[in-house]
Design an enzyme around this catalytic site. Structure first.
Site, short mmCIF file in Angstrom:
data_model
loop_
_atom_site.label_atom_id
_atom_site.label_comp_id
_atom_site.label_asym_id
_atom_site.label_seq_id
_atom_site.Cartn_x
_atom_site.Cartn_y
_atom_site.Cartn_z
N LEU A 15 -23.31 28.00 -23.26
CA LEU A 15 -24.62 28.46 -23.72
C LEU A 15 -25.08 29.72 -22.97
CD1 LEU A 15 -26.77 25.22 -24.21
CD2 LEU A 15 -25.88 26.76 -25.96
N GLU A 139 -25.65 27.44 -9.79
CA GLU A 139 -25.33 27.01 -11.15
C GLU A 139 -24.32 25.86 -11.09
OE1 GLU A 139 -22.81 28.53 -15.05
OE2 GLU A 139 -23.34 29.99 -13.49
N ILE A 147 -18.77 13.17 -16.86
CA ILE A 147 -18.53 12.22 -15.77
C ILE A 147 -18.11 12.93 -14.49
CG2 ILE A 147 -16.11 11.78 -16.42
CD1 ILE A 147 -16.66 8.81 -15.65
N THR A 190 -32.32 18.74 -27.32
CA THR A 190 -32.92 19.12 -26.04
C THR A 190 -33.62 17.93 -25.40
OG1 THR A 190 -33.20 21.45 -26.62
CG2 THR A 190 -34.71 20.55 -24.98
N GLN A 191 -34.34 17.16 -26.19
CA GLN A 191 -35.01 15.98 -25.64
C GLN A 191 -34.01 15.00 -25.03
OE1 GLN A 191 -37.91 14.13 -28.36
NE2 GLN A 191 -38.01 16.06 -29.49
N LYS A 222 -44.13 20.76 -28.52
CA LYS A 222 -43.43 19.49 -28.70
C LYS A 222 -42.38 19.29 -27.62
CE LYS A 222 -40.73 16.95 -32.18
NZ LYS A 222 -40.16 17.03 -33.55
N CYS A 380 -2.81 46.90 -11.98
CA CYS A 380 -1.92 45.87 -11.42
C CYS A 380 -0.57 45.89 -12.16
CB CYS A 380 -2.61 44.51 -11.48
SG CYS A 380 -1.86 43.28 -10.38
N GLY A 382 -0.10 46.69 -15.10
CA GLY A 382 -0.12 47.92 -15.89
C GLY A 382 0.40 49.11 -15.12
N GLN A 384 2.64 48.72 -12.58
CA GLN A 384 4.06 48.43 -12.39
C GLN A 384 4.87 48.78 -13.64
OE1 GLN A 384 4.23 44.32 -11.17
NE2 GLN A 384 2.96 44.67 -9.35
N HIS A 519 -7.59 45.99 -8.56
CA HIS A 519 -8.42 45.69 -9.73
C HIS A 519 -9.79 46.36 -9.59
CE1 HIS A 519 -5.86 42.63 -11.71
NE2 HIS A 519 -5.40 42.45 -10.49
N GLU A 521 -11.93 47.04 -11.78
CA GLU A 521 -12.96 46.48 -12.67
C GLU A 521 -13.85 45.47 -11.97
OE1 GLU A 521 -9.33 43.75 -13.25
OE2 GLU A 521 -9.76 45.85 -12.82
#
Length: 547
Positions: A15, A139, A147, A190-191, A222, A380, A382, A384, A519, A521
């Protein structure tokens, strides 16, 4: 002492808890508070390092070498706070620590149980660094009712009771499905989700409701009534055209104000949202488009290359262009001409990966970019593959390949231009590895320094000759081939400080062709794009004008 915000999810997975957490962190920063974000994952893997990208998406790597959930990438991109090893924990890591303590006799012969030993371990993790920031956002992975998540829910329930009153709040993310047949949003899921949460002793202070349609005031009332949440703390989370609109969207809905009210922080500092207003302006007001091909092997799941896609978007923001990413499966042209698949692109990016599958296609992509003067960024694996392509097609080493592929096949087929890392320097210590070592956590991981060749393109891009970047690999270009490859025109423009490990290669006679072993990014942010991605998109923009 930090105030704690625990973010949980219900109804369905995916979500956007990570995005909501990151956006809230950015909003609290905009009001002048310091934040740190953490992820608690219920799976039994010690970390995601050995998980297939198809299972879990990309593995995000921190400066201190932790392999973590991709949500930590969201946290860094939105807040700019560098994640640490202590910002991610899984059930596997918790249970592993508990069992190690039991074997050492730390529990003095007691019977080891989920409560209190496992939950205490989780609580100890939560306490780390609590005096460093104003807010700690934690989080919890999965959804309420899973479970495997119960020990974490119990731990945060206990933790909130242990802290002084008003020091912890709970934010719960749910789904409001829309039934077209009846033309209405349904609040019952949601309830039930909140009911499940309350059954284990946790009462949410703020509800964030994902919805494709506006939530009428009547429905908010509600939800507030049946979930025992103040109506103004029922926050709508609508679909957005860009994730970077989330801080402004959540602010408009009042999320940050609801959180501060729950902590009774009044008057609340006014937010400075100018950074995010500029980001959104750059997204929606562009000077054109560029088309970039990402030639990879996990293209069926975009999350496998999450940070790369976002870093390209950041480069686009800097250059005021929209970056259209096309996912190209490298296996498709393993045994055929690459041209029909790569024609018409303004730039080509070949990302990292493991194993031989799809590598011949990546080599052909590097060859196509070199021969047709298309901007190329190899990351990486890429890098090589670009080196192997240069060895085969320019330096005359027709059987050049990687020891990784021979190791998989169980026989020698290639001249190993790329070989497994035997040793490297980490801090002041020398690290050694063998091919048969365990997979998990045995790569060259985390931030390492590199020295750039003065006058090279990468030195120009970075504006310096000393950099540090994050690594995640167990194979390396063999330095023994450097002289032969440089004679063929491939410049080794970045090396480890001791000169033993190649970090960057580039073709000097090419408009823009760079391969990096690290890396980049992982360090890019919308308000501070990585230099390589800024310049790569600039090169793509220039190339598009020539076509």
């Amino acid at each position: 002492m930090a105030r704690y915000i625990f973010i949980t999810g219900g109804v369905v997975s995916s979500l956007g808890k990570g995005l909501a957490s990151a956006a809230l962190g950015a909003l609290l920063q905009a009001r002048g508070f310091s934040v740190r974000l953490r992820k608690l994952d219920p799976y039994l893997n010690v970390d995601p390092g050995t998980m297939s990208p198809f299972e879990h998406g990309e593995v995000f790597v921190t400066d201190d070498g932790a392999e973590t959930d991709l949500d930590l990438g969201h946290y860094e991109r939105f807040t700019g706070v560098a994640a640490r090893n202590t910002d991610s924990v899984s059930s596997g890591r918790v249970y592993s620590t508990v069992l190690e303590k039991e074997r050492r006799g730390d529990y003095l012969g007691k019977t080891i149980q989920v409560i209190p030993h496992v939950t205490n371990e989780i609580k100890d993790f939560l306490h780390i660094g609590e005096d460093e920031v104003d807010f700690m956002l934690c989080e919890i992975g999965g959804t309420v009712g899973d479970i495997e998540g119960l020990p974490f829910f119990e731990a945060i329930r206990q933790f909130s009771q242990d802290q002084p009153r008003g020091q912890c709040i709970f934010m719960h993310l749910t789904l409001l499905p829309f039934l077209a047949a009846s033309g209405e949003l349904k609040t019952k899921p949601t309830q039930h989700s909140v009911k499940e949460l309350r059954a284990i002793g946790i009462a949410p202070d703020v509800l964030v409701c994902r919805s494709e349609h506006p939530i009428p005031d009547k429905e908010r009332e509600k939800i507030g009534l049946f979930c025992n949440v103040r109506t103004e703390n029922v926050i709508a989370a609508y679909d957005l055209s860009s994730i970077y609109e989330a801080p402004l969207a959540y602010h408009r809905e009042g999320l940050d104000q609801a959180v501060l009210d729950a902590f009774q922080i009044s008057p609340a500092p006014r937010p400075d949202l100018s950074v995010w207003e500029d980001v959104v302006d750059r997204i929606h007001n562009t000077d054109g488009e560029v088309n970039v091909a990402i030639v990879g092997k996990y293209t069926q799941l975009e999350d496998a290359y999450k940070s790369i896609k976002e870093a390209l978007a950041h480069g686009g923001m800097h250059n005021r262009v929209k970056v259209n990413v096309k996912w190209v499966d490298a296996e498709v042209f393993d045994h055929e001409d690459a041209a029909p698949h790569l024609e018409g692109f303004d730039a080509i990016l070949v990302p990292g990966g493991f194993g031989e599958r799809g590598t011949e296609g990546k080599i052909k992509a590097a060859q196509y970019a070199r021969e047709h003067k298309i901007p190329y960024l190899g990351i990486c694996l890429g890098m090589q593959m670009a080196v192997i392509e240069a060895a085969r097609n320019v330096a005359g080493l027709a059987t050049a390949g990687s020891e990784e592929f021979d190791h998989e096949a169980g026989k020698k087929r290639f001249e190993p231009v790329v070989y497994h890392l035997k040793e490297w320097v980490q801090g002041n210590a020398k690290v050694s590895r063998k091919l048969g070592d365990d997979k998990g956590g045995t790569m060259r991981l985390g931030s390492y320094d590199a020295s750039l060749k003065a006058g090279s393109r990468v030195a120009e891009v970075y504006g310096t000759t000393a950099i540090d970047e994050r690594h995640r690999h167990r194979y390396e270009v063999d330095i023994a081939y450097r002289e032969k490859l440089e004679q063929a025109g491939l410049c080794f423009s970045g090396m480890s400080p001791d000169g033993s490990l190649p970090e960057i290669v580039e073709w000097s006679d090419h408009p823009w062709f760079i391969g990096v072993q690290f890396h980049p990014e992982l360090k890019s942010k919308p308000f501070n794009p990585h230099p390589l991605f800024k310049d790569f998109v600039r090169a793509a923009k220039e190339n598009s004008r020539l076509v």
